[in-house]
Every structure is written in structure tokens, then in C-alpha cells.
Design a protein around this motif. Structure first.
Motif, PDB file in Angstrom:
ATOM      1  N   GLU A 276       0.831  -1.195   0.000  1.00  0.00           N
ATOM      2  CA  GLU A 276       0.000   0.000   0.000  1.00  0.00           C
ATOM      3  C   GLU A 276       0.868   1.248   0.000  1.00  0.00           C
ATOM      4  O   GLU A 276       1.812   1.377   0.784  1.00  0.00           O
ATOM      5  CB  GLU A 276      -0.923   0.033   1.217  1.00  0.00           C
ATOM      6  N   THR A 277       0.546   2.168  -0.881  1.00  0.00           N
ATOM      7  CA  THR A 277       1.287   3.424  -0.960  1.00  0.00           C
ATOM      8  C   THR A 277       0.322   4.594  -0.852  1.00  0.00           C
ATOM      9  O   THR A 277      -0.900   4.439  -0.956  1.00  0.00           O
ATOM     10  CB  THR A 277       2.044   3.533  -2.295  1.00  0.00           C
ATOM     11  N   ARG A 278       0.882   5.760  -0.661  1.00  0.00           N
ATOM     12  CA  ARG A 278       0.068   6.974  -0.676  1.00  0.00           C
ATOM     13  C   ARG A 278       0.802   8.016  -1.510  1.00  0.00           C
ATOM     14  O   ARG A 278       2.003   8.236  -1.344  1.00  0.00           O
ATOM     15  CB  ARG A 278      -0.178   7.506   0.737  1.00  0.00           C
ATOM     16  N   ASN A 279       0.041   8.633  -2.420  1.00  0.00           N
ATOM     17  CA  ASN A 279       0.597   9.637  -3.312  1.00  0.00           C
ATOM     18  C   ASN A 279      -0.190  10.932  -3.229  1.00  0.00           C
ATOM     19  O   ASN A 279      -1.386  10.934  -2.889  1.00  0.00           O
ATOM     20  CB  ASN A 279       0.564   9.154  -4.773  1.00  0.00           C
ATOM     21  N   LEU A 280       0.477  12.015  -3.571  1.00  0.00           N
ATOM     22  CA  LEU A 280      -0.190  13.294  -3.767  1.00  0.00           C
ATOM     23  C   LEU A 280      -0.406  13.419  -5.276  1.00  0.00           C
ATOM     24  O   LEU A 280       0.553  13.518  -6.039  1.00  0.00           O
ATOM     25  CB  LEU A 280       0.674  14.443  -3.250  1.00  0.00           C
ATOM     26  N   TYR A 281      -1.669  13.369  -5.714  1.00  0.00           N
ATOM     27  CA  TYR A 281      -1.989  13.432  -7.145  1.00  0.00           C
ATOM     28  C   TYR A 281      -2.219  14.885  -7.550  1.00  0.00           C
ATOM     29  O   TYR A 281      -2.823  15.661  -6.802  1.00  0.00           O
ATOM     30  CB  TYR A 281      -3.224  12.585  -7.448  1.00  0.00           C
ATOM     31  N   THR A 316       5.441   5.005  11.650  1.00  0.00           N
ATOM     32  CA  THR A 316       4.760   3.756  11.298  1.00  0.00           C
ATOM     33  C   THR A 316       4.648   3.552   9.793  1.00  0.00           C
ATOM     34  O   THR A 316       4.080   2.553   9.347  1.00  0.00           O
ATOM     35  CB  THR A 316       3.353   3.706  11.925  1.00  0.00           C
ATOM     36  N   VAL A 317       5.119   4.505   9.000  1.00  0.00           N
ATOM     37  CA  VAL A 317       5.191   4.349   7.549  1.00  0.00           C
ATOM     38  C   VAL A 317       6.624   4.673   7.124  1.00  0.00           C
ATOM     39  O   VAL A 317       7.388   5.282   7.877  1.00  0.00           O
ATOM     40  CB  VAL A 317       4.209   5.279   6.807  1.00  0.00           C
ATOM     41  N   GLU A 318       6.968   4.280   5.906  1.00  0.00           N
ATOM     42  CA  GLU A 318       8.309   4.549   5.390  1.00  0.00           C
ATOM     43  C   GLU A 318       8.235   5.506   4.213  1.00  0.00           C
ATOM     44  O   GLU A 318       7.391   5.328   3.307  1.00  0.00           O
ATOM     45  CB  GLU A 318       8.984   3.253   4.960  1.00  0.00           C
ATOM     46  N   PRO A 319       9.063   6.535   4.192  1.00  0.00           N
ATOM     47  CA  PRO A 319       9.062   7.466   3.062  1.00  0.00           C
ATOM     48  C   PRO A 319       9.237   6.724   1.738  1.00  0.00           C
ATOM     49  O   PRO A 319      10.026   5.783   1.645  1.00  0.00           O
ATOM     50  CB  PRO A 319      10.261   8.371   3.349  1.00  0.00           C
ATOM     51  N   ALA A 413      -5.176  19.184  -6.304  1.00  0.00           N
ATOM     52  CA  ALA A 413      -4.299  18.170  -5.714  1.00  0.00           C
ATOM     53  C   ALA A 413      -5.096  17.378  -4.696  1.00  0.00           C
ATOM     54  O   ALA A 413      -6.017  17.922  -4.072  1.00  0.00           O
ATOM     55  CB  ALA A 413      -3.087  18.825  -5.050  1.00  0.00           C
ATOM     56  N   TRP A 414      -4.768  16.096  -4.547  1.00  0.00           N
ATOM     57  CA  TRP A 414      -5.462  15.273  -3.564  1.00  0.00           C
ATOM     58  C   TRP A 414      -4.560  14.116  -3.151  1.00  0.00           C
ATOM     59  O   TRP A 414      -3.809  13.569  -3.961  1.00  0.00           O
ATOM     60  CB  TRP A 414      -6.798  14.775  -4.100  1.00  0.00           C
ATOM     61  N   ALA A 415      -4.623  13.774  -1.872  1.00  0.00           N
ATOM     62  CA  ALA A 415      -3.805  12.691  -1.334  1.00  0.00           C
ATOM     63  C   ALA A 415      -4.675  11.453  -1.153  1.00  0.00           C
ATOM     64  O   ALA A 415      -5.725  11.519  -0.514  1.00  0.00           O
ATOM     65  CB  ALA A 415      -3.187  13.096  -0.004  1.00  0.00           C
ATOM     66  N   VAL A 416      -4.230  10.334  -1.738  1.00  0.00           N
ATOM     67  CA  VAL A 416      -5.012   9.101  -1.696  1.00  0.00           C
ATOM     68  C   VAL A 416      -4.078   7.911  -1.508  1.00  0.00           C
ATOM     69  O   VAL A 416      -3.008   7.843  -2.118  1.00  0.00           O
ATOM     70  CB  VAL A 416      -5.817   8.891  -3.004  1.00  0.00           C
ATOM     71  N   PRO A 483       5.014  10.661  -4.868  1.00  0.00           N
ATOM     72  CA  PRO A 483       4.940   9.586  -3.861  1.00  0.00           C
ATOM     73  C   PRO A 483       5.230  10.140  -2.468  1.00  0.00           C
ATOM     74  O   PRO A 483       6.112  10.986  -2.302  1.00  0.00           O
ATOM     75  CB  PRO A 483       6.038   8.612  -4.308  1.00  0.00           C
ATOM     76  N   LEU A 484       4.490   9.644  -1.483  1.00  0.00           N
ATOM     77  CA  LEU A 484       4.668  10.112  -0.107  1.00  0.00           C
ATOM     78  C   LEU A 484       5.221   9.025   0.800  1.00  0.00           C
ATOM     79  O   LEU A 484       6.267   9.209   1.414  1.00  0.00           O
ATOM     80  CB  LEU A 484       3.341  10.636   0.441  1.00  0.00           C
ATOM     81  N   TRP A 485       4.507   7.894   0.905  1.00  0.00           N
ATOM     82  CA  TRP A 485       4.984   6.862   1.833  1.00  0.00           C
ATOM     83  C   TRP A 485       4.421   5.495   1.479  1.00  0.00           C
ATOM     84  O   TRP A 485       3.489   5.362   0.696  1.00  0.00           O
ATOM     85  CB  TRP A 485       4.656   7.197   3.284  1.00  0.00           C
ATOM     86  N   GLN A 486       5.017   4.471   2.097  1.00  0.00           N
ATOM     87  CA  GLN A 486       4.570   3.087   1.966  1.00  0.00           C
ATOM     88  C   GLN A 486       4.224   2.572   3.353  1.00  0.00           C
ATOM     89  O   GLN A 486       4.967   2.763   4.318  1.00  0.00           O
ATOM     90  CB  GLN A 486       5.674   2.224   1.344  1.00  0.00           C
ATOM     91  N   ARG A 487       3.075   1.907   3.450  1.00  0.00           N
ATOM     92  CA  ARG A 487       2.559   1.479   4.745  1.00  0.00           C
ATOM     93  C   ARG A 487       3.007   0.069   5.123  1.00  0.00           C
ATOM     94  O   ARG A 487       3.274  -0.771   4.269  1.00  0.00           O
ATOM     95  CB  ARG A 487       1.024   1.516   4.741  1.00  0.00           C
ATOM     96  N   THR A 488       3.057  -0.186   6.414  1.00  0.00           N
ATOM     97  CA  THR A 488       3.131  -1.530   6.962  1.00  0.00           C
ATOM     98  C   THR A 488       1.738  -1.890   7.467  1.00  0.00           C
ATOM     99  O   THR A 488       1.061  -1.058   8.067  1.00  0.00           O
ATOM    100  CB  THR A 488       4.130  -1.607   8.129  1.00  0.00           C
ATOM    101  N   ASP A 489       1.274  -3.104   7.180  1.00  0.00           N
ATOM    102  CA  ASP A 489      -0.057  -3.523   7.617  1.00  0.00           C
ATOM    103  C   ASP A 489      -0.042  -3.944   9.084  1.00  0.00           C
ATOM    104  O   ASP A 489       0.843  -4.701   9.506  1.00  0.00           O
ATOM    105  CB  ASP A 489      -0.552  -4.714   6.791  1.00  0.00           C
ATOM    106  N   TYR A 490      -1.020  -3.474   9.839  1.00  0.00           N
ATOM    107  CA  TYR A 490      -1.190  -3.884  11.233  1.00  0.00           C
ATOM    108  C   TYR A 490      -2.610  -4.397  11.429  1.00  0.00           C
ATOM    109  O   TYR A 490      -3.579  -3.776  10.995  1.00  0.00           O
ATOM    110  CB  TYR A 490      -0.946  -2.719  12.191  1.00  0.00           C
TER     111      TYR A 490
END
Length: 518
Positions: A276-281, A316-319, A413-416, A483-490
Motif C-alpha cells: 500500500e502506498t500513498r501519493n499526492l496526485y 509507522t510508515v516509510e518514506p 491536488a489530492w492525497a489518496v 509519492p509520499l509513503w509506503q505502509r506496513t499492515d497492522y
């Protein structure tokens, strides 16, 4: 290394109690009919598979519908589910054939046929919902049937097509219950998955009961499940701490996650790597203030991912510095190579070169209740306004309105967050940066489109690596997203619940049937 490393290995004792038969967990037979309550913040956009392309909707689809193929926990290749078998029938990867499994019945009692499968895919493409999954089948030209066989005729070679069949977009519906040219309304579902949906209240609750008529990849169905939806992470955390839910997943507050302890005797803390990643579009259309690529590059010079990860997300996330996350073929650090640090001077020079007056004003949207979206938006606003070069108007949206707003190009712009549809870098390709992408940025680059199309012709997916590397270089130059960050699942569960370690993984499948009681 990730900022937080709290991996909890499931002990042999637990595995011995749970047992594994094939890939279906076999929990203890005691408490067979006791309901397991699962909490999440991932809302459902639509109960109709033709009308949703989001993690919350697909999580429900995984359990109430069947697809021709599915993924085993941790699997990298799809296996038959509603199909008895599937394979490419030619060496050009343009004809894919599946044989429908015998004896699958819809709630009405009618047997699933190859015609139902064809109907399901045809209607997804015909309806072509703005927030639906039709774009995932861009290479699908037509579907034909013959007896129990379904044949997919592709417009170009696509080695990833079997992966797409295993997603929520490939959910098979009853052709007598779902209209061919419009989305079904109401709160009923007619699927053939391991669960039946007995009750649904939007944004509140989905009551699931084992489907006694299920026939597919699983050797059996799971326990009754009460899936509860919470408007934000704080309310999910409060429900878990008050023991109103037995399992909590997607998405817990960073402050809570950072303090989890594996030694806590009252709960299981399960961590797994995630794609899972999160980006600023960024809206690249002519009327957007971010239309000029120089303006978008200036923004890229102002984002400080390390600060976001450490402050907003408590480590809790990695750049993330690339379109494709760590762990998948083709991952690079293209954005670090192009924008290695926050630099107001470089951003200012680019805006001067673009000939725009400062501050450049633009709108920025985020989804309310999804993780630390509000805190992240505030932090990004502060970063992007550094040096007075930009002025950011931040606004939060309810999830469904948020999807419709970005699809209509109403935000600059939107972060998703993006949850991988399947374990292949292709899921981060056309859907995010191809022409007509589901993120509706307006971005179109013929060279990128060609590379993405070319990458699909390799049955050996490692051979697609160079195409994906070049795509990421082009994306870093054009900046349709940052690109903003990559998540670890908990996943948190009470000590009495077993099987939560199989609930989610990088395959994109949400396995409520894996849960059981000690």
C-alpha cells in the motif's frame, strides 16, 4: 529498514491449534456459531462490483462474490476459484480461456453458467462508472462462451490479465439480478462467495453469514462475521479498546500503532509488509494552476517525506520515492534521484522559469476519516507553503464525495492511498499514470503508455523491470503525482481470535473466512 519493526511471528503452538488444510484455516470447532466482530475505516462505495474501485468495497466483494481466480495467502500466482481451470490458449498472450466450475449456485438457486461470467465482464465495461473498475480491463476486447468455457479475447498481449480476473473487478454477478446498463441499487447482494450478506447499513455495518452452498477454492467457509465501519481511526481504536470489536484493521491511528507491544497478553499484534502506498496526485489539465510541469516540479522540491513519516505517522510508515513500492519488480528511487531534499531555492527558480506569479494558489483535498488524512494535509500545506511560493486551500471530503470530486477534476491536488490490486507492479501502472487513469489527473504521456503496454507482454514478470524503471523516470520528470509513503499492515485481534495473520497481505484479498476462535 522500516522506521518501526514490530513483526510478531505466530508461534507453533498457535499454528498447531489452528491447523492449516490446503490454504483454508480450520479453527477450533468450539464457538462455531459465535460471531466475530471486525472493525475497519474502509468504507464501501457501492455494493455493485461495476460501481466501485476502492479497498473497502473490494474487501466486501472478496467475501460475498466469487471470481474465476483468487490468491492464496502470500501467493504470487492466482489459483482457480469459480473456475475449474484457466490458462492462455495461445503463445501470444491474447486469448485466455476458463472452464466454469460445476455446481455453483446463486442465492436464487440458479446454477452459475459461462453466460453469467460473460455478462459480468460485459456490464462492467458497458456501465463504465466514473468510480468503477472498467479501466482495469483496458486490454479486454470481447468475451465469448461455449458450454462451460469462457474465452477472453485481448486487444494486446497481457500476461497480467489472470491477476485482474482475481480482483474485485472480476466479481461474478447473477445476470437475472443485475441490470446490464446501470448499477443495481439497494442493500442486497446476489453472489456465490463464502459469505452471504444478510444485512447492510451504509457506513455502519455488514452482517455476514457462512454460505452453505459455497463451492470454490476454499475447503470450507468461516465463522459468522459482523463487519463494522467507523468514520475515522480514532473511533475504530476506541471501539477496539472498549472490546466492541474482536479484530481491528485498516486503519489504526499512528499514535496507537507506535505504542503497540508484542508482550501485551490481551491481544495479538500482527504486522506484515504491504504494497500500500500513498501519493499526492496533481491535476495536469489546462485550467488547473498545476498544469505547467515546472510548477509541479517546484512542488516536488518542497515535499519532506521524512518529516511526514516521523511526525504525522509516528514512524509507522516509510518514506517512498517511487511509483512502485519496495518489494515489487521495478522499484526505484526516481523521486529521490530528481528531488533529493526540500529546496525552496530550486522551487523558486522553477516558478520563475515558468513565469507564474507567486504565491501559486491551488486546492488540496483529502478523505475524512482515512487514517491521519487531516493531520497529513495540514503538514503538507505547511511544507508546500514554505517560502511563500504556494498558497494551499485544504478541504476534507466524505469518502464517496471525495472519489467523485477527483474523478470530475474538481480539485488541483489530492492525497489518496493505493492498495495493490494484485502482487505485480502493473497495478501501479496504467491505473495511476496511464492515459485515462482511475486517478483522473488528466495526465497522458504516449511514451509511458507504450512502456506500460509493452511490460504486459512478458509472462516472466522479471523481464518487465526495465520498462517499469523507465516509467518511473518519466513520472519523476512529469510529476503527475508525488509519492509520499509506503505502509506496513497492522491487524489487532483479541487473544481468543486466530487466523488474523491471513486476513490481509499484498495480494489484495481480504479473507474474513480465515478468522476463527481458539
Amino acid at each position: 529498514m522500516r522506521s518501526v519493526r514490530m513483526r510478531i511471528l505466530v508461534t507453533l503452538v498457535v499454528l498447531a491449534i489452528v491447523g492449516i488444510g490446503g490454504w483454508q484455516l480450520l479453527p477450533a470447532q468450539g464457538n462455531k456459531n459465535k460471531t466475530i466482530t471486525v472493525g475497519t475505516t474502509d468504507a464501501v462505495t457501492s455494493l455493485d462490483p461495476a460501481g466501485a474501485y476502492d479497498a473497502g468495497s473490494w474487501a466486501l466483494y472478496n467475501n460475498v462474490f466469487q471470481t474465476l481466480l483468487t490468491f492464496e495467502p502470500g501467493g504470487v500466482q492466482p489459483v482457480p476459484d469459480a473456475a475449474q481451470s484457466c490458462s492462455f490458449s495461445d503463445s501470444t498472450l491474447r486469448t485466455y480461456r476458463c472452464e466454469v466450475r460445476d455446481g455453483i449456485t446463486f442465492p436464487s438457486g440458479r446454477t452459475m453458467t459461462a453466460e453469467d461470467v460473460k455478462y459480468s465482464f460485459d456490464r462492467v465495461k458497458k456501465i463504465n462508472s466514473d468510480v468503477g473498475p472498467a479501466s482495469l480491463f483496458a486490454t479486454l476486447g470481447s468475451v465469448t462462451t461455449g458450454g462451460k468455457d469462457v474465452t477472453f479475447h485481448l486487444s494486446s498481449p497481457d500476461a497480467t490479465f489472470p491477476f485482474k480476473l482475481a480482483t474485485g473487478a472480476g466479481a461474478i454477478v447473477d445476470r437475472d439480478k443485475y441490470p446490464a446498463d446501470g448499477l443495481r441499487t439497494g442493500t442486497s447482494v446476489d453472489g456465490t462467495g463464502p459469505y452471504t450478506l444478510t444485512s447492510y447499513t451504509k457506513d455502519k455495518r455488514a452482517v455476514l453469514r457462512p454460505n452453505g452452498h459455497y463451492k470454490g477454492a476454499l475447503s470450507g467457509t468461516g465463522r459468522p462475521v459482523d463487519l463494522r465501519y467507523y468514520p475515522d481511526s480514532a473511533k475504530l481504536a476506541a471501539a477496539y479498546e472498549a472490546k466492541r470489536v474482536d479484530v481491528a484493521t485498516r486503519t489504526l491511528p499512528p499514535a496507537m500503532v507506535s505504542k503497540l507491544s508484542p508482550s501485551d497478553p490481551d491481544q495479538r499484534v500482527l504486522e506484515s509488509d504491504s504494497s500500500e502506498t500513498r501519493n499526492l496526485y496533481l491535476n495536469t489539465r489546462d485550467k488547473s494552476p498545476l498544469h505547467d510541469v515546472l510548477v509541479r516540479r517546484a512542488l516536488a522540491w518542497l515535499v519532506n517525506r521524512e518529516q511526514l513519516a516521523s511526525t504525522v505517522y509516528d514512524g509507522t510508515v516509510e518514506p517512498l520515492y517511487s511509483l512502485i513500492p519496495t518489494g515489487l519488480t521495478g522499484h526505484t528511487t526516481s523521486f529521490f534521484d530528481s528531488y533529493p531534499e526540500q529546496s525552496v531555492a530550486r522551487a523558486k527558480a522553477l516558478l520563475a522559469q515558468a513565469g507564474v506569479s507567486t504565491p501559486v494558489e491551488f486546492s488540496f483535498g483529502y478523505g475524512i476519516g482515512h487514517g491521519a488524512g487531516a493531520e497529513e494535509a495540514a503538514a503538507l500545506k505547511k511544507q508546500l507553503e514554505t517560502g511563500g511560493l504556494f498558497k494551499v486551500d485544504v478541504k476534507g471530503y466524505e469518502w464517496t464525495d471525495f472519489q467523485k470530486s477527483w474523478a470530475a477534476g474538481k480539485m488541483d491536488a489530492w492525497a489518496v492511498g493505493w492498495v495493490a490490486d494484485y502482487p505485480d507492479p502493473d497495478t501501479f501502472g496504467a491505473s495511476l499514470v496511464g492515459s485515462g487513469s482511475v486517478m483522473s489527473t488528466g495526465y497522458s504521456n504516449k511514451a509511458v503508455d507504450h512502456l506500460l503496454l509493452n511490460s504486459q507482454r512478458y509472462a516472466d514478470r522479471s523481464q518487465a523491470e526495465q520498462d517499469f524503471r523507465k516509467v518511473q523516470t518519466d513520472v519523476a520528470d512529469d510529476v503527475p503525482l508525488i509519492p509520499l509513503w509506503q505502509r506496513t499492515d497492522y491487524v489487532l485481534s483479541s487473544e481468543e481470535v486466530v487466523g488474523a495473520q491471513y486476513l490481509t497481505d499484498s495480494t489484495g484479498v481480504f479473507r474474513l473466512w480465515s478468522l476463527g476462535w481458539l
